[in-house]
Design an enzyme around this catalytic site. Structure first.
Site, PDB file in Angstrom:
ATOM      1  N   SER A  38     -72.071 -71.235 104.703  1.00  0.00           N
ATOM      2  CA  SER A  38     -71.608 -72.508 105.264  1.00  0.00           C
ATOM      3  C   SER A  38     -70.866 -73.398 104.299  1.00  0.00           C
ATOM      4  O   SER A  38     -70.376 -74.464 104.706  1.00  0.00           O
ATOM      5  CB  SER A  38     -72.795 -73.270 105.848  1.00  0.00           C
ATOM      6  OG  SER A  38     -73.198 -72.636 107.021  1.00  0.00           O
ATOM      7  N   TYR A  75     -77.851 -80.066 113.051  1.00  0.00           N
ATOM      8  CA  TYR A  75     -76.995 -79.027 112.484  1.00  0.00           C
ATOM      9  C   TYR A  75     -76.759 -77.907 113.502  1.00  0.00           C
ATOM     10  O   TYR A  75     -77.698 -77.427 114.134  1.00  0.00           O
ATOM     11  CB  TYR A  75     -77.672 -78.434 111.252  1.00  0.00           C
ATOM     12  CG  TYR A  75     -76.785 -77.506 110.468  1.00  0.00           C
ATOM     13  CD1 TYR A  75     -76.668 -76.162 110.803  1.00  0.00           C
ATOM     14  CD2 TYR A  75     -76.021 -77.974 109.420  1.00  0.00           C
ATOM     15  CE1 TYR A  75     -75.838 -75.317 110.095  1.00  0.00           C
ATOM     16  CE2 TYR A  75     -75.183 -77.128 108.699  1.00  0.00           C
ATOM     17  CZ  TYR A  75     -75.106 -75.805 109.045  1.00  0.00           C
ATOM     18  OH  TYR A  75     -74.286 -74.961 108.337  1.00  0.00           O
TER      19      TYR A  75
HETATM   20  C1  LIG Z   1     -78.515 -74.891 107.297  1.00  0.00           C
HETATM   21  C2  LIG Z   1     -78.357 -73.536 106.618  1.00  0.00           C
HETATM   22  C3  LIG Z   1     -79.492 -73.268 105.629  1.00  0.00           C
HETATM   23  S1  LIG Z   1     -78.311 -72.277 107.887  1.00  0.00           S
HETATM   24  C4  LIG Z   1     -76.603 -72.452 108.168  1.00  0.00           C
HETATM   25  C5  LIG Z   1     -75.725 -71.233 108.049  1.00  0.00           C
HETATM   26  N1  LIG Z   1     -76.345 -69.948 108.125  1.00  0.00           N
HETATM   27  C6  LIG Z   1     -76.800 -69.482 109.295  1.00  0.00           C
HETATM   28  O1  LIG Z   1     -76.786 -70.131 110.319  1.00  0.00           O
HETATM   29  C7  LIG Z   1     -77.433 -68.116 109.262  1.00  0.00           C
HETATM   30  C8  LIG Z   1     -78.929 -68.317 109.367  1.00  0.00           C
HETATM   31  C9  LIG Z   1     -79.657 -67.009 109.421  1.00  0.00           C
HETATM   32  C10 LIG Z   1     -79.557 -66.286 108.130  1.00  0.00           C
HETATM   33  C11 LIG Z   1     -80.795 -65.446 107.821  1.00  0.00           C
HETATM   34  N2  LIG Z   1     -82.053 -66.012 108.274  1.00  0.00           N
HETATM   35  C12 LIG Z   1     -82.692 -65.508 109.347  1.00  0.00           C
HETATM   36  O2  LIG Z   1     -82.282 -64.571 109.997  1.00  0.00           O
HETATM   37  C13 LIG Z   1     -83.989 -66.172 109.713  1.00  0.00           C
HETATM   38  N3  LIG Z   1     -84.567 -65.599 110.904  1.00  0.00           N
HETATM   39  C14 LIG Z   1     -80.854 -65.347 106.309  1.00  0.00           C
HETATM   40  O3  LIG Z   1     -81.590 -66.143 105.690  1.00  0.00           O
HETATM   41  O4  LIG Z   1     -80.109 -64.536 105.773  1.00  0.00           O
HETATM   42  C15 LIG Z   1     -75.404 -71.710 106.687  1.00  0.00           C
HETATM   43  O5  LIG Z   1     -74.913 -71.190 105.762  1.00  0.00           O
HETATM   44  N4  LIG Z   1     -76.080 -72.881 106.865  1.00  0.00           N
HETATM   45  C16 LIG Z   1     -77.009 -73.383 105.903  1.00  0.00           C
HETATM   46  C17 LIG Z   1     -76.516 -74.707 105.331  1.00  0.00           C
HETATM   47  O6  LIG Z   1     -75.581 -75.261 105.893  1.00  0.00           O
HETATM   48  O7  LIG Z   1     -77.134 -75.123 104.357  1.00  0.00           O
END
Ligand SMILES: CC1(C)S[C@@H]2[C@H](NC(=O)CCCC[C@H](NC(=O)C[NH3+])C(=O)[O-])C(=O)N2[C@H]1C(=O)[O-]
Length: 349
Positions: A62, A159
């Site tokens: 992100s 978010y």
């Molecule tokens: C808000 C956050 C942290 S999450 C959002 C975005 N990433 C995602 O939406 C993917 C989330 C799932 C990724 C996965 N997690 C899972 O599958 C959990 N079930 C993993 O950890 O690899 C990003 O990048 N942003 C971060 C941000 O903007 O800081």
């Protein structure tokens, strides 16, 4: 006021802690008004044992959102976009609520549900189901619209990746060109970002890069090598590839006013509360550190990669830290503390 010198020994300790908590490797680069500090621990590749280098490219997740917001603010500077215009003025029929404005989308106040909540409810299964898939941006918005809105337009910060999928659709509609072209011509080439790429829907990271390892939900299960994926589930919300050097260069340029007008940068820094010690502007996070310093940038979490990219208010000091794992709360919290080491210096004993 001048910032205290970075706590480089504390920073290295944090990277080692992240490794002990499950990250195969972790690294950080600080650019401080011409001075440079780099640190790495562990491996870029678990199978070969290749050590991690701060020159290695990685998926920034992100942190991409800052670049998408920058392109849209440049379009506003060119008179091609109004932040307070309804999204449907530019994308007729896309959204069922014409009250949702461009500003609501860029500040996560649109109420559009985040489709990744469903997509990644089961971490590894969800990832494997999409890792080679290609989505249209419109399809991703469609996934979101199957759910009720989470807030009234202009309501509280919630978010949602959906917002920056809409941002990508706005970029394409207003320019008539691809996201890759706009990132390249507006950010990458002007700043000489040699390690920064938008290769969607390609699945490989060009050149020398660190592999990324997704931590499964099940304790003790082996990490999943998540390096190759289309990141089509994210695109303008999270599919850029970059490096510690390039992200520091980008944030320094943005915050020192080299990428947008002063007015647009001020718009980017109009904050809404976004949790304890956090605020969100337009595609930009503000974190208020324990020492009273506020830093500006974004975090990234894409399968296999945690990124923290933040800079001081004037952009003169920047930090990019990366751990090559994800879905690991301990590592995420440890890597968050690199901000204190980089901007608050050595803690009082
Ligand atoms: C808000 C956050 C942290 S999450 C959002 C975005 N990433 C995602 O939406 C993917 C989330 C799932 C990724 C996965 N997690 C899972 O599958 C959990 N079930 C993993 O950890 O690899 C990003 O990048 N942003 C971060 C941000 O903007 O800081």
């Amino acid at each position: 006021a001048a910032l205290p010198a970075p706590d480089t020994s504390g920073l290295l300790r944090l990277l080692s802690t992240a490794r002990s908590q499950g990250a195969p490797g972790a690294m950080a680069r600080i650019d401080d008004d011409g001075s440079l500090y780099r640190a790495t621990v562990g491996m870029a590749d678990r199978s070969t044992g290749r050590v991690l280098s701060t020159a290695d490219r990685f998926r920034i997740g992100s942190v991409t959102k800052v670049m998408s917001a920058t392109v849209l603010l440049q379009l506003a500077d060119e008179g091609r976009l109004k932040l307070d215009a309804p999204v449907v003025e530019y994308l007729p029929g896309l959204l069922p609520d014409q009250r949702i404005t461009v500003r609501h989308v860029l500040s996560h106040r649109s109420g559009l549900y985040d489709y990744t909540n469903d997509m990644f409810a089961r971490t590894v299964d969800g990832f494997e189901a999409v890792r080679t898939k290609t989505f249209t941006l419109r399809r991703l918005v469609g996934l979101s619209l199957k759910h009720p809105r989470t807030t009234e337009p202009g309501g509280a910060y919630r978010y949602s990746n959906t917002n920056f999928v809409v941002a990508g659709m706005l970029i394409r509609k207003l320019t008539g060109r691809s996201l890759a072209t706009e990132y390249r011509e507006r950010i990458i080439e002007p700043l000489g970002l040699r390690d920064t790429f938008y290769v969607h829907p390609g699945t490989t990271i060009p050149g020398r890069h660190t592999r990324g390892y997704l931590t499964p939900d099940e304790a003790g299960a082996p990490p999943v090598d998540a390096t190759e994926q289309t990141v089509s589930w994210a695109q303008s919300a999270g599919a850029v590839i970059s490096s510690t050097r390039d992200l520091n260069t980008f944030l320094t340029a943005l915050l020192s006013g080299r990428l947008t007008s002063a007015g647009s940068l001020a718009e980017m820094r109009r904050w809404v509360p976004a949790g304890t010690g956090q605020a969100y502007g337009l595609g930009l996070r503000r974190r208020d550190l324990s020492c009273g310093v506020s830093v500006y940038g974004h975090t990234g979490a894409v399968q296999g990669y945690y990124t923290y990219a933040f800079a001081s208010s004037d952009g003169r000091r920047s930090l990019t830290a990366l751990a090559n794992t994800s879905n690991n709360a301990e590592v995420m919290n440890t890597m968050l503390r690199t901000l204190d080491a980089a901007f608050c210096g050595k803690r009082a004993a």
